[in-house]
Design a protein around this motif. Structure first.
Motif, PDB file in Angstrom:
ATOM      1  N   PRO A  39       0.835  -1.207   0.000  1.00  0.00           N
ATOM      2  CA  PRO A  39       0.000   0.000   0.000  1.00  0.00           C
ATOM      3  C   PRO A  39       0.868   1.254   0.000  1.00  0.00           C
ATOM      4  CG  PRO A  39      -0.751  -1.559   1.674  1.00  0.00           C
ATOM      5  CD  PRO A  39       0.570  -2.059   1.175  1.00  0.00           C
ATOM      6  N   PHE A  40       0.365   2.285  -0.612  1.00  0.00           N
ATOM      7  CA  PHE A  40       1.106   3.548  -0.676  1.00  0.00           C
ATOM      8  C   PHE A  40       1.301   4.114   0.727  1.00  0.00           C
ATOM      9  CE2 PHE A  40       0.888   8.236  -0.875  1.00  0.00           C
ATOM     10  CZ  PHE A  40       2.041   8.477  -1.602  1.00  0.00           C
ATOM     11  N   PHE A  41       2.503   4.599   1.019  1.00  0.00           N
ATOM     12  CA  PHE A  41       2.800   5.182   2.329  1.00  0.00           C
ATOM     13  C   PHE A  41       3.661   6.427   2.127  1.00  0.00           C
ATOM     14  CE2 PHE A  41       5.496   5.696   6.118  1.00  0.00           C
ATOM     15  CZ  PHE A  41       4.528   5.795   7.093  1.00  0.00           C
ATOM     16  N   ASN A  42       3.201   7.553   2.699  1.00  0.00           N
ATOM     17  CA  ASN A  42       3.935   8.813   2.632  1.00  0.00           C
ATOM     18  C   ASN A  42       4.352   9.199   4.046  1.00  0.00           C
ATOM     19  OD1 ASN A  42       4.935  11.385   2.254  1.00  0.00           O
ATOM     20  ND2 ASN A  42       2.955  12.300   1.717  1.00  0.00           N
ATOM     21  N   PRO A  43       5.614   8.994   4.418  1.00  0.00           N
ATOM     22  CA  PRO A  43       6.035   9.221   5.807  1.00  0.00           C
ATOM     23  C   PRO A  43       5.875  10.659   6.288  1.00  0.00           C
ATOM     24  CG  PRO A  43       7.935   8.888   4.365  1.00  0.00           C
ATOM     25  CD  PRO A  43       6.728   8.555   3.563  1.00  0.00           C
ATOM     26  N   THR A  44       5.821  11.617   5.368  1.00  0.00           N
ATOM     27  CA  THR A  44       5.683  13.019   5.771  1.00  0.00           C
ATOM     28  C   THR A  44       4.240  13.501   5.670  1.00  0.00           C
ATOM     29  OG1 THR A  44       6.147  13.806   3.520  1.00  0.00           O
ATOM     30  CG2 THR A  44       8.037  13.513   4.987  1.00  0.00           C
ATOM     31  N   GLY A  45       3.303  12.595   5.388  1.00  0.00           N
ATOM     32  CA  GLY A  45       1.921  12.992   5.171  1.00  0.00           C
ATOM     33  C   GLY A  45       1.124  13.168   6.450  1.00  0.00           C
ATOM     34  N   TRP A 101      -9.559   6.813  -5.645  1.00  0.00           N
ATOM     35  CA  TRP A 101      -8.160   7.258  -5.633  1.00  0.00           C
ATOM     36  C   TRP A 101      -7.235   6.121  -5.200  1.00  0.00           C
ATOM     37  CZ3 TRP A 101      -5.147  10.244  -7.973  1.00  0.00           C
ATOM     38  CH2 TRP A 101      -3.873  10.565  -7.476  1.00  0.00           C
ATOM     39  N   ASN A 102      -7.692   5.289  -4.279  1.00  0.00           N
ATOM     40  CA  ASN A 102      -6.886   4.135  -3.861  1.00  0.00           C
ATOM     41  C   ASN A 102      -6.705   3.139  -5.008  1.00  0.00           C
ATOM     42  OD1 ASN A 102      -6.277   4.906  -1.203  1.00  0.00           O
ATOM     43  ND2 ASN A 102      -8.264   4.188  -0.450  1.00  0.00           N
ATOM     44  N   ILE A 103      -7.714   3.030  -5.872  1.00  0.00           N
ATOM     45  CA  ILE A 103      -7.566   2.163  -7.042  1.00  0.00           C
ATOM     46  C   ILE A 103      -6.457   2.691  -7.946  1.00  0.00           C
ATOM     47  CG2 ILE A 103      -8.683   1.422  -9.197  1.00  0.00           C
ATOM     48  CD1 ILE A 103     -11.301   1.188  -7.631  1.00  0.00           C
ATOM     49  N   THR A 258      -7.066  15.647  -3.382  1.00  0.00           N
ATOM     50  CA  THR A 258      -5.836  16.384  -3.080  1.00  0.00           C
ATOM     51  C   THR A 258      -5.444  16.195  -1.624  1.00  0.00           C
ATOM     52  OG1 THR A 258      -6.420  18.046  -4.744  1.00  0.00           O
ATOM     53  CG2 THR A 258      -4.745  18.656  -3.130  1.00  0.00           C
ATOM     54  N   ILE A 259      -6.430  16.273  -0.734  1.00  0.00           N
ATOM     55  CA  ILE A 259      -6.165  16.069   0.698  1.00  0.00           C
ATOM     56  C   ILE A 259      -5.748  14.626   0.952  1.00  0.00           C
ATOM     57  CG2 ILE A 259      -7.196  16.128   3.003  1.00  0.00           C
ATOM     58  CD1 ILE A 259      -9.131  18.273   1.941  1.00  0.00           C
ATOM     59  N   GLN A 260      -6.474  13.686   0.342  1.00  0.00           N
ATOM     60  CA  GLN A 260      -6.181  12.270   0.546  1.00  0.00           C
ATOM     61  C   GLN A 260      -4.771  11.921   0.071  1.00  0.00           C
ATOM     62  OE1 GLN A 260      -8.784   9.638  -1.596  1.00  0.00           O
ATOM     63  NE2 GLN A 260      -8.055   7.791  -0.559  1.00  0.00           N
ATOM     64  N   HIS A 261      -4.341  12.521  -1.021  1.00  0.00           N
ATOM     65  CA  HIS A 261      -3.014  12.214  -1.563  1.00  0.00           C
ATOM     66  C   HIS A 261      -1.903  12.660  -0.621  1.00  0.00           C
ATOM     67  CE1 HIS A 261      -0.174  11.047  -4.580  1.00  0.00           C
ATOM     68  NE2 HIS A 261       0.311  12.266  -4.737  1.00  0.00           N
ATOM     69  N   ASP A 262      -2.206  13.626   0.241  1.00  0.00           N
ATOM     70  CA  ASP A 262      -1.211  14.118   1.199  1.00  0.00           C
ATOM     71  C   ASP A 262      -1.264  13.368   2.534  1.00  0.00           C
ATOM     72  OD1 ASP A 262       0.048  16.001  -0.404  1.00  0.00           O
ATOM     73  OD2 ASP A 262      -1.394  17.566   0.059  1.00  0.00           O
ATOM     74  N   MET A 263      -1.998  12.259   2.591  1.00  0.00           N
ATOM     75  CA  MET A 263      -2.056  11.444   3.800  1.00  0.00           C
ATOM     76  C   MET A 263      -0.857  10.492   3.875  1.00  0.00           C
ATOM     77  SD  MET A 263      -6.082  10.322   4.009  1.00  0.00           S
ATOM     78  CE  MET A 263      -5.832   9.427   5.559  1.00  0.00           C
ATOM     79  N   PRO A 266      -3.267   6.790   2.433  1.00  0.00           N
ATOM     80  CA  PRO A 266      -4.545   7.147   1.804  1.00  0.00           C
ATOM     81  C   PRO A 266      -5.629   6.087   1.958  1.00  0.00           C
ATOM     82  CG  PRO A 266      -2.710   7.707   0.373  1.00  0.00           C
ATOM     83  CD  PRO A 266      -2.126   6.913   1.517  1.00  0.00           C
ATOM     84  N   LYS A 267      -5.240   4.848   2.198  1.00  0.00           N
ATOM     85  CA  LYS A 267      -6.249   3.801   2.376  1.00  0.00           C
ATOM     86  C   LYS A 267      -7.094   4.036   3.621  1.00  0.00           C
ATOM     87  CE  LYS A 267      -3.301   0.602   5.012  1.00  0.00           C
ATOM     88  NZ  LYS A 267      -2.747  -0.763   5.087  1.00  0.00           N
ATOM     89  N   GLU A 268      -6.636   4.892   4.542  1.00  0.00           N
ATOM     90  CA  GLU A 268      -7.378   5.191   5.768  1.00  0.00           C
ATOM     91  C   GLU A 268      -8.328   6.380   5.605  1.00  0.00           C
ATOM     92  OE1 GLU A 268      -4.440   5.673   8.863  1.00  0.00           O
ATOM     93  OE2 GLU A 268      -4.504   3.522   9.308  1.00  0.00           O
ATOM     94  N   PHE A 269      -8.535   6.839   4.373  1.00  0.00           N
ATOM     95  CA  PHE A 269      -9.386   8.008   4.160  1.00  0.00           C
ATOM     96  C   PHE A 269     -10.818   7.746   4.609  1.00  0.00           C
ATOM     97  CE2 PHE A 269     -11.874  10.890   1.318  1.00  0.00           C
ATOM     98  CZ  PHE A 269     -11.383  12.082   1.821  1.00  0.00           C
ATOM     99  N   THR A 270     -11.259   6.503   4.561  1.00  0.00           N
ATOM    100  CA  THR A 270     -12.614   6.182   5.028  1.00  0.00           C
ATOM    101  C   THR A 270     -12.806   6.604   6.477  1.00  0.00           C
ATOM    102  OG1 THR A 270     -12.759   4.307   3.502  1.00  0.00           O
ATOM    103  CG2 THR A 270     -14.281   4.324   5.368  1.00  0.00           C
ATOM    104  N   LYS A 271     -11.796   6.384   7.328  1.00  0.00           N
ATOM    105  CA  LYS A 271     -11.878   6.819   8.723  1.00  0.00           C
ATOM    106  C   LYS A 271     -12.041   8.339   8.801  1.00  0.00           C
ATOM    107  CE  LYS A 271      -8.803   3.155  10.468  1.00  0.00           C
ATOM    108  NZ  LYS A 271      -7.530   2.887  11.182  1.00  0.00           N
ATOM    109  N   SER A 272     -11.307   9.043   7.951  1.00  0.00           N
ATOM    110  CA  SER A 272     -11.383  10.501   7.940  1.00  0.00           C
ATOM    111  C   SER A 272     -12.781  10.970   7.544  1.00  0.00           C
ATOM    112  CB  SER A 272     -10.344  11.070   6.966  1.00  0.00           C
ATOM    113  OG  SER A 272      -9.051  10.620   7.277  1.00  0.00           O
ATOM    114  N   VAL A 273     -13.384  10.289   6.566  1.00  0.00           N
ATOM    115  CA  VAL A 273     -14.725  10.638   6.105  1.00  0.00           C
ATOM    116  C   VAL A 273     -15.746  10.446   7.221  1.00  0.00           C
ATOM    117  CG1 VAL A 273     -16.590   9.933   4.552  1.00  0.00           C
ATOM    118  CG2 VAL A 273     -14.266  10.211   3.673  1.00  0.00           C
ATOM    119  N   ILE A 274     -15.679   9.298   7.899  1.00  0.00           N
ATOM    120  CA  ILE A 274     -16.622   9.019   8.987  1.00  0.00           C
ATOM    121  C   ILE A 274     -16.481  10.062  10.091  1.00  0.00           C
ATOM    122  CG2 ILE A 274     -17.222   7.375  10.809  1.00  0.00           C
ATOM    123  CD1 ILE A 274     -16.337   5.134   8.875  1.00  0.00           C
ATOM    124  N   LEU A 275     -15.246  10.377  10.465  1.00  0.00           N
ATOM    125  CA  LEU A 275     -15.006  11.383  11.495  1.00  0.00           C
ATOM    126  C   LEU A 275     -15.559  12.740  11.063  1.00  0.00           C
ATOM    127  CD1 LEU A 275     -13.593  12.403  14.119  1.00  0.00           C
ATOM    128  CD2 LEU A 275     -11.554  12.789  12.709  1.00  0.00           C
TER     129      LEU A 275
END
Length: 509
Positions: A39-45, A101-103, A258-263, A266-275
């Motif tokens: 899975p994509f991982f951005n350490p500075t995100g 976007w995850n696809i 754009t926000i998700q790409h800076d996470m 990004p696979k955890e964006f669902t948690k962000s949406v629910i919150l």
């Protein structure tokens, strides 16, 4: 071997898949060393929690002050039910947009580098290059319109504060628009959301405090105003107008990829949406209920002037103004990156970025001076392009991308062209198809009616002369003595025996 990013296809389909050998326009390094099995991982995100606050900051604020009016227009119970349905709808569309976007991240390696316009890339991969261009245009118009609304709202709030704290003194609204735009321009020079995450968190906090103060101010006014609160006569055009406001208040998906790409993940964006949408529901619903119970049809474009405790009213003004200014840093960003990509502006800060972004701000100011009424303009943006980007397109793109991915898994062969509509029905499960098609129908019908009603409103009952025309006309120079909209059927009940603003008894007619 050559690969065209505009056509999303090989000149020779027998060559290797783009996912292991193509080069990104956004990055000069080779993609061949990208491990697509991980899975994509951005350490500075950003982590998912801060991202959720980002989403709240992107959505809540400008719409919340107009939301109680929209609920009154829709005959309260109807409006409240529609509001809750729309929150559920946009939560789902944000979820499927995140999946889309995850696809892309798990299928094409070039998106694991910096991507200036992720939402159009989703459209392009889903339905081809023409769709990519149309999405870019739609997002640009949406973000531009939202920027104009926020600039007008911030300027109106500042004008109200000047009147309140200077005993009736006034500064031209048209001049204030210019001043506010000049002050927020430096914030627009920042590169991407991860460079100003602190600004959006502050924006979310200011909105939260403003919501609390709106409820407190309404409770203080309750005993004097609630016995006289009433609903206006129901009109179908008012219901359609309220749809535009509601869609504006809960939609803002243009910036989500754009926000998700800076996470970080990004696979955890669902948690962000629910919150994010849980927080928004707890913000919006109490404000709507209190606006109905206390003020009824004495509410106008914004709930803020109806709060009769002056210090509370002005603190809310300050907080919402801060929110609008800070949120513009997000709203502007996809539009500015799109224009920079068009003119091949380097990603590093320089004079070219300053010139391009200053030019965009000048264009926003020109439209704000041309249409100096934020209420109907908010309805127009909410019912048109924002409905497309927040309700219709996320479902449409997800159906095509999910079909593409499923077809690839079933056939065992990578696809070189987007999925077809036949693939959509063949490779998506029925519940997903039913939900997405139903949501798209709701968006088309509701958005179309809201857009038509907003155009009628802008060109007739709520029409105001452009600033550059009214400046040369004879005007009444008497100072405005109050910005408090008093309650009651005649809009003349002052809780603290203060001065009321001029009544507008025909606001809902």
């Amino acid at each position: 071997m050559t690969f065209s990013r505009d056509n999303y296809a090989f000149d020779d389909p027998s060559q290797k898949d783009t996912r292991t050998s193509s080069r990104s326009d956004n990055d000069t390094s080779s993609n061949s060393d990208v491990d697509m099995s991980k899975p994509f991982f951005n350490p500075t995100g950003l982590n998912w929690f801060v991202t959720g606050l980002f989403v709240v900051g992107d959505l809540a604020g400008g719409g919340i002050v107009a939301l109680p009016t929209a609920i009154i227009q829709a005959d309260f119970w109807t409006g409240l039910i529609v509001c809750m349905i729309l929150i559920a709808v946009v939560s789902y569309t944000a979820y499927v947009l995140g999946l889309s976007w995850n696809i892309l991240l798990s299928t094409w390696p070039e998106y694991r580098h910096h991507c200036r316009k992720p939402y159009p890339e989703i459209g392009g991969r889903a339905m081809g290059p023409t769709c990519k261009l149309l999405v870019s245009i739609c997002i640009d118009v949406t973000q531009f319109g939202i920027s104009v609304v926020y600039l007008l709202l911030a300027s109106k709030n500042i004008q109200n504060m000047i009147i309140a704290f200077s005993n009736g003194g006034n500064l031209s609204f048209c001049v204030l628009v210019l001043i506010v735009a000049a002050c927020l321009l430096p914030l627009c020079f920042l590169k991407s959301p991860q460079d100003f995450w602190w600004a959006v968190v502050i924006a979310m906090l200011t909105t939260s405090i403003a919501v609390i103060l709106i409820i407190v101010g309404s409770i203080i006014d309750y005993s004097a105003c609630a016995p006289h609160a009433q609903l206006p006569p129901f009109k179908i055009t008012n219901l359609f107008l309220s749809m535009g406001t509601l869609l504006f208040s809960v939609g803002g998906h243009s910036a989500f990829p754009t926000i998700q790409h800076d996470m970080k993940q990004p696979k955890e964006f669902t948690k962000s949406v629910i919150l994010a949408f849980t927080i928004m529901a707890f913000m919006y619903i109490p404000v709507c209920i209190m606006g109905y119970l206390v003020y009824g049809d004495s509410l106008r474009d914004s709930v803020i002037p109806s709060i009769q405790t002056v210090w509370i009213q002005q603190v809310i003004n300050i907080l919402i103004t801060i929110h609008c200014i800070l949120t513009l840093t997000i709203v502007f960003n996809p539009l500015m990156q799109e224009v920079e990509d068009l003119f091949k502006v380097p990603q590093k800060f320089g004079i070219q970025r300053v010139l391009v972004r200053t030019g965009i701000m000048i264009a926003v100011v020109f439209v704000a001076e041309s249409v100096p009424t934020f209420g109907p303009l908010l309805d127009l943006v909410g019912g048109s392009t924002l409905t497309l980007t927040s309700v219709i397109l996320p479902c449409l793109f997800y159906l095509y991308l999910a079909a593409y991915k499923k077809k690839e898994e079933v056939t065992g062969m990578p696809g070189y062209e987007p999925a077809t509509w036949r693939d959509v029905f063949a490779y998506n499960d029925k519940p997903t198809l039913i939900i997405c098609i139903t949501i798209m129908i709701i968006g088309i019908v509701g958005g179309g009616c809201a857009t038509f009603s907003a155009i009628v409103e802008l060109t007739s009952t709520q029409f105001q002369m452009p600033c550059y025309v009214s400046a040369f006309q004879h005007k009444n120079t008497s100072a405005i003595t109050s910005q408090t909209n008093c309650c009651g059927p005649m809009q003349n009940i002052a809780v603290f025996n203060g001065t009321c603003s001029a009544p507008n008894l025909g606001f809902y007619n």
